[in-house]
Design a protein around this motif. Structure first.
Motif, PDB file in Angstrom:
ATOM      1  N   LEU A   1      -8.110  41.445 -21.835  1.00  0.00           N
ATOM      2  CA  LEU A   1      -8.132  41.492 -23.306  1.00  0.00           C
ATOM      3  C   LEU A   1      -7.332  42.682 -23.823  1.00  0.00           C
ATOM      4  O   LEU A   1      -6.528  42.560 -24.746  1.00  0.00           O
TER       5      LEU A   1
ATOM      6  N   LEU B   1     -17.589  45.660 -24.848  1.00  0.00           N
ATOM      7  CA  LEU B   1     -17.283  45.300 -23.460  1.00  0.00           C
ATOM      8  C   LEU B   1     -17.096  46.562 -22.612  1.00  0.00           C
ATOM      9  O   LEU B   1     -17.607  46.657 -21.490  1.00  0.00           O
ATOM     10  N   LEU B   2     -16.386  47.516 -23.172  1.00  0.00           N
ATOM     11  CA  LEU B   2     -16.173  48.780 -22.456  1.00  0.00           C
ATOM     12  C   LEU B   2     -17.511  49.487 -22.229  1.00  0.00           C
ATOM     13  O   LEU B   2     -17.750  50.044 -21.154  1.00  0.00           O
TER      14      LEU B   2
ATOM     15  N   TYR C   1       9.049  56.378 -18.906  1.00  0.00           N
ATOM     16  CA  TYR C   1       9.855  56.122 -20.106  1.00  0.00           C
ATOM     17  C   TYR C   1      11.240  56.755 -19.981  1.00  0.00           C
ATOM     18  O   TYR C   1      11.401  57.796 -19.349  1.00  0.00           O
TER      19      TYR C   1
ATOM     20  N   THR D   1       3.928  59.298 -18.683  1.00  0.00           N
ATOM     21  CA  THR D   1       2.631  59.580 -19.309  1.00  0.00           C
ATOM     22  C   THR D   1       1.528  58.951 -18.477  1.00  0.00           C
ATOM     23  O   THR D   1       1.786  58.090 -17.648  1.00  0.00           O
ATOM     24  N   GLY D   2       0.313  59.386 -18.730  1.00  0.00           N
ATOM     25  CA  GLY D   2      -0.830  58.804 -18.029  1.00  0.00           C
ATOM     26  C   GLY D   2      -1.494  59.786 -17.101  1.00  0.00           C
ATOM     27  O   GLY D   2      -1.010  60.904 -16.901  1.00  0.00           O
TER      28      GLY D   2
ATOM     29  N   TYR E   1     -12.184  42.790 -19.613  1.00  0.00           N
ATOM     30  CA  TYR E   1     -11.805  43.921 -20.477  1.00  0.00           C
ATOM     31  C   TYR E   1     -10.313  44.247 -20.314  1.00  0.00           C
ATOM     32  O   TYR E   1      -9.599  44.433 -21.300  1.00  0.00           O
TER      33      TYR E   1
ATOM     34  N   LEU F   1     -14.115  44.742 -27.980  1.00  0.00           N
ATOM     35  CA  LEU F   1     -13.551  45.485 -26.852  1.00  0.00           C
ATOM     36  C   LEU F   1     -14.394  46.716 -26.526  1.00  0.00           C
ATOM     37  O   LEU F   1     -14.629  47.035 -25.360  1.00  0.00           O
TER      38      LEU F   1
ATOM     39  N   LEU G   1     -32.673  41.377 -18.387  1.00  0.00           N
ATOM     40  CA  LEU G   1     -31.686  41.531 -17.309  1.00  0.00           C
ATOM     41  C   LEU G   1     -31.671  42.948 -16.751  1.00  0.00           C
ATOM     42  O   LEU G   1     -31.352  43.165 -15.589  1.00  0.00           O
TER      43      LEU G   1
ATOM     44  N   PRO H   1     -23.509  51.281 -16.786  1.00  0.00           N
ATOM     45  CA  PRO H   1     -24.107  51.375 -15.446  1.00  0.00           C
ATOM     46  C   PRO H   1     -23.662  52.611 -14.674  1.00  0.00           C
ATOM     47  O   PRO H   1     -24.416  53.127 -13.859  1.00  0.00           O
ATOM     48  N   ILE H   2     -22.453  53.087 -14.947  1.00  0.00           N
ATOM     49  CA  ILE H   2     -21.954  54.265 -14.214  1.00  0.00           C
ATOM     50  C   ILE H   2     -22.801  55.486 -14.577  1.00  0.00           C
ATOM     51  O   ILE H   2     -23.225  56.245 -13.711  1.00  0.00           O
TER      52      ILE H   2
ATOM     53  N   PHE I   1      -1.223  61.231 -25.730  1.00  0.00           N
ATOM     54  CA  PHE I   1      -1.310  61.208 -24.264  1.00  0.00           C
ATOM     55  C   PHE I   1      -0.703  59.897 -23.746  1.00  0.00           C
ATOM     56  O   PHE I   1      -0.061  59.867 -22.715  1.00  0.00           O
ATOM     57  N   TYR I   2      -0.959  58.817 -24.490  1.00  0.00           N
ATOM     58  CA  TYR I   2      -0.290  57.536 -24.215  1.00  0.00           C
ATOM     59  C   TYR I   2       0.520  57.193 -25.458  1.00  0.00           C
ATOM     60  O   TYR I   2       0.015  56.518 -26.352  1.00  0.00           O
TER      61      TYR I   2
ATOM     62  N   TYR J   1     -20.106  42.639 -12.746  1.00  0.00           N
ATOM     63  CA  TYR J   1     -19.455  43.885 -13.181  1.00  0.00           C
ATOM     64  C   TYR J   1     -17.938  43.776 -13.024  1.00  0.00           C
ATOM     65  O   TYR J   1     -17.179  44.122 -13.941  1.00  0.00           O
TER      66      TYR J   1
ATOM     67  N   PHE K   1     -11.757  42.707 -33.218  1.00  0.00           N
ATOM     68  CA  PHE K   1     -11.342  42.720 -31.822  1.00  0.00           C
ATOM     69  C   PHE K   1     -11.727  44.053 -31.163  1.00  0.00           C
ATOM     70  O   PHE K   1     -12.230  44.089 -30.042  1.00  0.00           O
ATOM     71  N   TYR K   2     -11.512  45.149 -31.877  1.00  0.00           N
ATOM     72  CA  TYR K   2     -11.862  46.470 -31.337  1.00  0.00           C
ATOM     73  C   TYR K   2     -13.365  46.590 -31.115  1.00  0.00           C
ATOM     74  O   TYR K   2     -13.804  47.226 -30.157  1.00  0.00           O
TER      75      TYR K   2
ATOM     76  N   VAL L   1     -20.393  48.112 -21.864  1.00  0.00           N
ATOM     77  CA  VAL L   1     -21.120  47.406 -20.798  1.00  0.00           C
ATOM     78  C   VAL L   1     -20.587  47.837 -19.423  1.00  0.00           C
ATOM     79  O   VAL L   1     -21.340  47.908 -18.445  1.00  0.00           O
ATOM     80  N   ILE L   2     -19.304  48.175 -19.382  1.00  0.00           N
ATOM     81  CA  ILE L   2     -18.719  48.619 -18.111  1.00  0.00           C
ATOM     82  C   ILE L   2     -19.120  50.066 -17.810  1.00  0.00           C
ATOM     83  O   ILE L   2     -19.428  50.420 -16.678  1.00  0.00           O
ATOM     84  N   ILE L   3     -19.120  50.906 -18.835  1.00  0.00           N
ATOM     85  CA  ILE L   3     -19.389  52.343 -18.641  1.00  0.00           C
ATOM     86  C   ILE L   3     -20.872  52.626 -18.410  1.00  0.00           C
ATOM     87  O   ILE L   3     -21.229  53.476 -17.583  1.00  0.00           O
TER      88      ILE L   3
ATOM     89  N   LEU M   1     -16.572  41.439 -15.687  1.00  0.00           N
ATOM     90  CA  LEU M   1     -16.482  42.073 -17.014  1.00  0.00           C
ATOM     91  C   LEU M   1     -15.309  43.047 -17.087  1.00  0.00           C
ATOM     92  O   LEU M   1     -14.599  43.115 -18.091  1.00  0.00           O
ATOM     93  N   THR M   2     -15.108  43.786 -16.002  1.00  0.00           N
ATOM     94  CA  THR M   2     -13.988  44.737 -15.973  1.00  0.00           C
ATOM     95  C   THR M   2     -12.653  44.005 -16.103  1.00  0.00           C
ATOM     96  O   THR M   2     -11.771  44.431 -16.846  1.00  0.00           O
TER      97      THR M   2
END
Lengths: 251, 303
Positions: free
Chosen positions: A29, B230-231, A76, A68-69, A26, B227, B175, B237-238, B299-300, A19, B223-224, B233-235, A22-23
């Motif tokens: 990337l 992958l995201l 900025y 931001t965030g 991610y 991505l 798995l 299990p939560i 927001f970003y 886990y 690519f998206y 797969v991370i989210i 993978l994080t």
């Protein structure tokens, strides 16, 4: 029993490590291909200004500072870059938290200047336009009835006070002198009566035009209104009917 | 009035035409699945073999799902060209649909045959799993049609990408599940059917959500997708952990239940399979909200 515990613990650890892996993948990337990371220039501190801002004469005025965030903030600065003979341009850069904190009081101030003669650079926050004061190519000192010496720009540079956001402010010789002393002592100078900087009257007046105050309560009201409004009324009907009813049943 | 009647006639003709295109599907199906030729071309008795009914109608339902996304545009170039375009699209999509099912079933059922499991053994587990494959593939193709906006090249490229992801995802079942696939499929255990169906449909939602993004550059588009997967797969299990904790769900998995007379091994209970399947599906659906329905906007800000 011990073996079973070991196997259970090992499989749990394997899952956690997968886990985490993978994080990390991610994040790496996302970071390598993120648009904002690539496009927005990062300024760690004032030492970078010299390499980033090219040309002479140049004055960099801090016109906005925001973050931001959610939990991890990105900081900025928005700069107004004033070249002597070109139209001023705005630039937004990412900055470090330390630099953001350091300049909290410096809104509306010139953070970087490079003079035409000798290419002298200075990064001490000063009121905008100081670079041109005393330079007889751009203006001259003029005595007024009170016996005070004030700075007047030549006809070709008459627009400079507006560009610097001075408003009604007219710099006098005392202002010029004090600012020079401050530069020599490497200290910021906010005007004779602290007119410049985040809390200065002149800056507040200048920046009020660039910012549109939008209170949180207004945002809540706007959202509620949008959420509770009936969709089939007046202008909404015309818009939606032309967009949605394009199927076989419309006449 | 004339126009209304004409419109109705055109709609009926289109309906007939659309139905006729299904004949093509029959032949395409028979071409790829020679073993099920009997199922497709001879008289079909739905009550005689229920697993076979599930198997056949899952394919037909899949075609319906795909067709529900197709559009016929008469205003562009007249009815003839609209029909030809539709026909070409239908043929392309039938091919993609059937090849996809063929690939997925080759991966999942590499030890099992349609004739043995459905016609001879009347295996419901096999039929339900096959049903979920058909729905999953059809749903992904439906999303592809929507995203590609009827562009031939785009359909092919997206289909290839989604098939790779789908192939990898079905392999990951062992798995995340405690159920032994091959063993329980031989035992005709329904727990496996429900658990696996939830898993496959959940992955379908994630893949559909990943494909459904907008980018003008094809490289970025791919690519998206990666991505977002992958995201997910991370989210995932939560959410899975969150649901188990919030609803205090106890993992009471027992691999081999014995029948009341003590003679037969029943395998895991159906309830456990339902629990796993619903958990997979719910977690995946909630994951798609995180990966596809959160809009950051300014927001970003990007400068």
């Amino acid at each position: 029993m011990v073996d079973y515990c070991d196997v259970y613990f090992e499989s749990k650890m394997n899952r956690i490590s997968t886990y985490i892996f993978l994080t990390v993948v991610y994040l790496v990337l996302s970071m390598s291909f993120s648009h904002s990371e690539k496009r927005t220039f990062f300024i760690r501190n004032e030492k970078v200004f010299s390499n980033y801002f090219k040309g002479t004469p140049i004055t960099v005025i801090l016109v906005d500072a925001f973050r931001t965030g959610f939990l991890i903030k990105t900081y900025y600065h928005k700069y107004k870059i004033i070249h002597g003979f070109k139209v001023p341009e705005d630039k937004i850069v990412r900055i470090s938290k330390e630099f953001w904190k350091k300049n909290l009081k410096n809104l509306g101030m010139s953070l970087f200047r490079r003079s035409e003669k000798g290419h002298l650079e200075n990064v001490i926050p000063m009121p905008p336009g100081l670079l041109y004061l005393g330079d007889h190519f751009y203006g001259r000192w003029k005595y007024i009835n009170s016996g005070e010496k004030i700075w007047v720009f030549h006809r070709g540079y008459k627009h400079f006070p507006d560009v610097f956001g001075w408003g009604d402010f007219v710099p006098n010789f005392k202002f010029f002198k004090k600012s020079k002393i401050a530069i020599e002592n490497e200290k910021s100078f906010y005007g004779l009566h602290d007119e410049f900087g985040t809390n200065g009257n002149i800056t507040k007046k200048f920046l009020v035009d660039t910012k549109t105050p939008f209170k949180n309560i207004d945002k809540v009201k706007h959202h509620l209104k949008k959420f509770m409004s009936i969709p089939w009324t007046s202008s909404n009907t015309k818009k939606s009917s032309s967009q949605k009813n394009s199927g076989v049943l419309d006449e | 009035m004339n126009e209304i009647i004409d419109k109705l006639i055109l709609l009926i003709v289109t309906t007939v035409f659309m139905s006729l295109t299904l004949i093509l599907y029959r032949y395409a199906h028979a071409l790829l699945y020679p073993s099920s030729r009997q199922q497709i071309f001879k008289r079909f008795h739905p009550s005689r073999n229920s697993p076979d009914t599930i198997h056949l109608f899952s394919r037909i339902l899949g075609v319906g799902i795909i067709y529900s996304q197709l559009g016929i545009y008469f205003s562009d170039a007249g009815w003839l060209l609209a029909f030809i375009t539709f026909l070409l699209q239908a043929v392309l999509l039938f091919s993609c649909y059937l090849i996809s099912i063929y690939i997925i079933e080759s991966i999942v059922f590499y030890n099992f045959e349609y004739i043995d499991e459905i016609l001879k053994r009347k295996n419901y587990t096999y039929a339900i799993i096959s049903f979920s494959h058909s729905i999953a593939v059809a749903w992904i193709l439906k999303t592809i049609i929507m995203v590609s906006e009827n562009n031939f090249i785009m359909i092919i490229m997206l289909w290839l990408i989604s098939m790779v992801i789908m192939g990898l995802s079905v392999k990951s079942y062992s798995l995340v599940s405690k159920l032994a696939f091959n063993k329980l499929l031989i035992q005709k255990n329904l727990a496996l059917a429900f658990s696996y169906s939830g898993f496959v449909l959940g992955w379908t939602m994630i893949i559909s959500s990943s494909i459904n993004n907008q980018s003008e550059n094809f490289l970025w588009f791919n690519f998206y997708i990666v991505l977002k997967i992958l995201l997910s797969v991370i989210i995932f299990p939560i959410f899975n952990w969150g649901l188990i904790t919030i609803f205090k769900l106890q993992d009471d998995f027992k691999s081999d239940m014995i029948s009341e007379n003590g003679r037969d091994i029943l395998g895991p209970q159906v309830g456990y399979g339902i629990f796993e399947g619903i958990m997979f599906l719910t977690s995946c659906l909630l994951t798609t909200v995180i990966t596809g329905k959160i809009y950051f906007g300014s927001f970003y800000p990007g400068f």
